[in-house]
Scaffold this motif. Structure first.
Motif, PDB file in Angstrom:
ATOM      1  N   GLN A   1       0.823  -1.185   0.000  1.00 44.78           N
ATOM      2  CA  GLN A   1       0.000   0.000   0.000  1.00 44.78           C
ATOM      3  C   GLN A   1       0.870   1.251   0.000  1.00 44.78           C
ATOM      4  O   GLN A   1       0.569   2.212  -0.707  1.00 44.78           O
ATOM      5  CB  GLN A   1      -0.929  -0.026   1.206  1.00 44.78           C
ATOM      6  N   THR A   4       2.310   1.794  -3.451  1.00 46.95           N
ATOM      7  CA  THR A   4       1.296   2.339  -4.355  1.00 46.95           C
ATOM      8  C   THR A   4       1.133   3.829  -4.133  1.00 46.95           C
ATOM      9  O   THR A   4       1.120   4.615  -5.090  1.00 46.95           O
ATOM     10  CB  THR A   4      -0.051   1.613  -4.139  1.00 46.95           C
ATOM     11  N   ARG A   5       1.020   4.226  -2.898  1.00 47.89           N
ATOM     12  CA  ARG A   5       0.857   5.661  -2.594  1.00 47.89           C
ATOM     13  C   ARG A   5       2.099   6.458  -3.008  1.00 47.89           C
ATOM     14  O   ARG A   5       1.980   7.573  -3.521  1.00 47.89           O
ATOM     15  CB  ARG A   5       0.544   5.853  -1.121  1.00 47.89           C
ATOM     16  N   VAL A  17      -2.420  -2.843  -9.167  1.00 45.56           N
ATOM     17  CA  VAL A  17      -2.059  -3.515  -7.921  1.00 45.56           C
ATOM     18  C   VAL A  17      -2.536  -4.953  -8.036  1.00 45.56           C
ATOM     19  O   VAL A  17      -3.743  -5.214  -8.107  1.00 45.56           O
ATOM     20  CB  VAL A  17      -2.695  -2.828  -6.686  1.00 45.56           C
ATOM     21  N   TYR A  19      -3.170  -8.722  -6.743  1.00 44.57           N
ATOM     22  CA  TYR A  19      -3.456  -9.408  -5.483  1.00 44.57           C
ATOM     23  C   TYR A  19      -3.750 -10.866  -5.800  1.00 44.57           C
ATOM     24  O   TYR A  19      -4.419 -11.186  -6.779  1.00 44.57           O
ATOM     25  CB  TYR A  19      -4.604  -8.741  -4.713  1.00 44.57           C
ATOM     26  N   GLY A  28      -6.733  -2.543   4.139  1.00 46.07           N
ATOM     27  CA  GLY A  28      -6.367  -1.390   3.321  1.00 46.07           C
ATOM     28  C   GLY A  28      -6.793  -1.496   1.871  1.00 46.07           C
ATOM     29  O   GLY A  28      -6.613  -0.554   1.101  1.00 46.07           O
ATOM     30  N   MET A  29      -7.340  -2.628   1.478  1.00 46.68           N
ATOM     31  CA  MET A  29      -7.739  -2.817   0.081  1.00 46.68           C
ATOM     32  C   MET A  29      -8.823  -1.818  -0.325  1.00 46.68           C
ATOM     33  O   MET A  29      -8.780  -1.259  -1.424  1.00 46.68           O
ATOM     34  CB  MET A  29      -8.209  -4.251  -0.148  1.00 46.68           C
ATOM     35  N   GLU A  31      -9.326   1.187   0.757  1.00 46.10           N
ATOM     36  CA  GLU A  31      -8.730   2.506   0.562  1.00 46.10           C
ATOM     37  C   GLU A  31      -7.989   2.583  -0.772  1.00 46.10           C
ATOM     38  O   GLU A  31      -8.067   3.590  -1.476  1.00 46.10           O
ATOM     39  CB  GLU A  31      -7.780   2.855   1.711  1.00 46.10           C
ATOM     40  N   LEU A  32      -7.260   1.519  -1.130  1.00 48.00           N
ATOM     41  CA  LEU A  32      -6.554   1.514  -2.413  1.00 48.00           C
ATOM     42  C   LEU A  32      -7.533   1.582  -3.574  1.00 48.00           C
ATOM     43  O   LEU A  32      -7.304   2.295  -4.549  1.00 48.00           O
ATOM     44  CB  LEU A  32      -5.683   0.254  -2.547  1.00 48.00           C
ATOM     45  N   GLU A  33      -8.617   0.825  -3.480  1.00 50.08           N
ATOM     46  CA  GLU A  33      -9.600   0.810  -4.564  1.00 50.08           C
ATOM     47  C   GLU A  33     -10.250   2.169  -4.780  1.00 50.08           C
ATOM     48  O   GLU A  33     -10.726   2.460  -5.872  1.00 50.08           O
ATOM     49  CB  GLU A  33     -10.682  -0.238  -4.282  1.00 50.08           C
ATOM     50  N   VAL A  38      -5.636   3.848  -9.211  1.00 51.39           N
ATOM     51  CA  VAL A  38      -5.397   2.433  -8.913  1.00 51.39           C
ATOM     52  C   VAL A  38      -6.401   1.544  -9.622  1.00 51.39           C
ATOM     53  O   VAL A  38      -7.603   1.804  -9.612  1.00 51.39           O
ATOM     54  CB  VAL A  38      -5.452   2.174  -7.386  1.00 51.39           C
ATOM     55  N   MET A  40      -7.131  -2.537  -9.478  1.00 49.37           N
ATOM     56  CA  MET A  40      -6.816  -3.822  -8.853  1.00 49.37           C
ATOM     57  C   MET A  40      -6.909  -4.917  -9.911  1.00 49.37           C
ATOM     58  O   MET A  40      -7.866  -4.956 -10.688  1.00 49.37           O
ATOM     59  CB  MET A  40      -7.778  -4.112  -7.709  1.00 49.37           C
TER      60      MET A  40
END
Length: 166
Positions: A1, A4-5, A17, A19, A28-29, A31-33, A38, A40
């Motif tokens: 994470q 990525t940030r 990203v 997975y 935290g998935m 938040e990334l989405e 981003v 996935m």
């Protein structure tokens, strides 16, 4: 994470990203989405067909590949029976890298040799245990040492095309 940030903070317009377990949401998935940059994508580095399919769909657009796939079970060799854990560590830590290199490498080399879009790089996140075995992490250390050796080969193969491997 955090990687990525950091990539987004550095100006990345799109970050895929990967997975490995689509049925299992990692912390935290969500938040990334939510980040607009981003996307996935399912990526199990132990699945040759899946790696090939993903590379076929995105490799021409990849400027920087960051490999941080890892499997680690702490325990010494003498205190663990069987080879299942060591096999899983090698399959992800070494063979996973090999699968990525075989599928993403050719396109990255071609792009690296392109004078117009030649900013390509490959980043492997390894471990200090790749350089010095620690008995409490014996088979993990061996798998990371193998990945380090493969990274050196990848660096030598990619350098003539202008792809930086770190």
């Amino acid at each position: 994470q955090a990687i990525t940030r950091d990539l987004i903070d550095a100006g990345a317009e799109l970050v895929w990203v990967g997975y490995a377990e689509p049925w299992k949401r990692f912390p935290g998935m969500d938040e990334l989405e939510q980040l607009p940059q981003v996307e996935m994508v399912p990526l199990d580095v132990t699945d040759s067909r899946g790696v090939k399919q993903l590379a076929g769909s995105i490799s021409a657009k990849v400027d920087i590949l960051v490999n941080n796939a890892e499997y680690h079970r702490a325990e010494g060799i003498a205190s663990r029976y069987g080879v299942e854990t060591a096999r899983a560590e090698m399959d992800i830590n070494y063979f996973g890298l090999l699968r990525l290199a075989q599928e993403f490498g050719p396109v990255m080399r071609a792009r690296g040799a392109d004078g117009v879009r030649s900013a390509t790089a490959w980043v492997n996140l390894l471990s200090i245990y790749a350089l010095s075995n620690f008995p409490a992490h014996g088979t993990y250390s061996a798998s990371k040492a193998a990945a380090f050796s493969l990274t050196q080969c990848l660096r030598a193969e990619m350098a003539p095309a202008g792809v930086r491997v770190v």
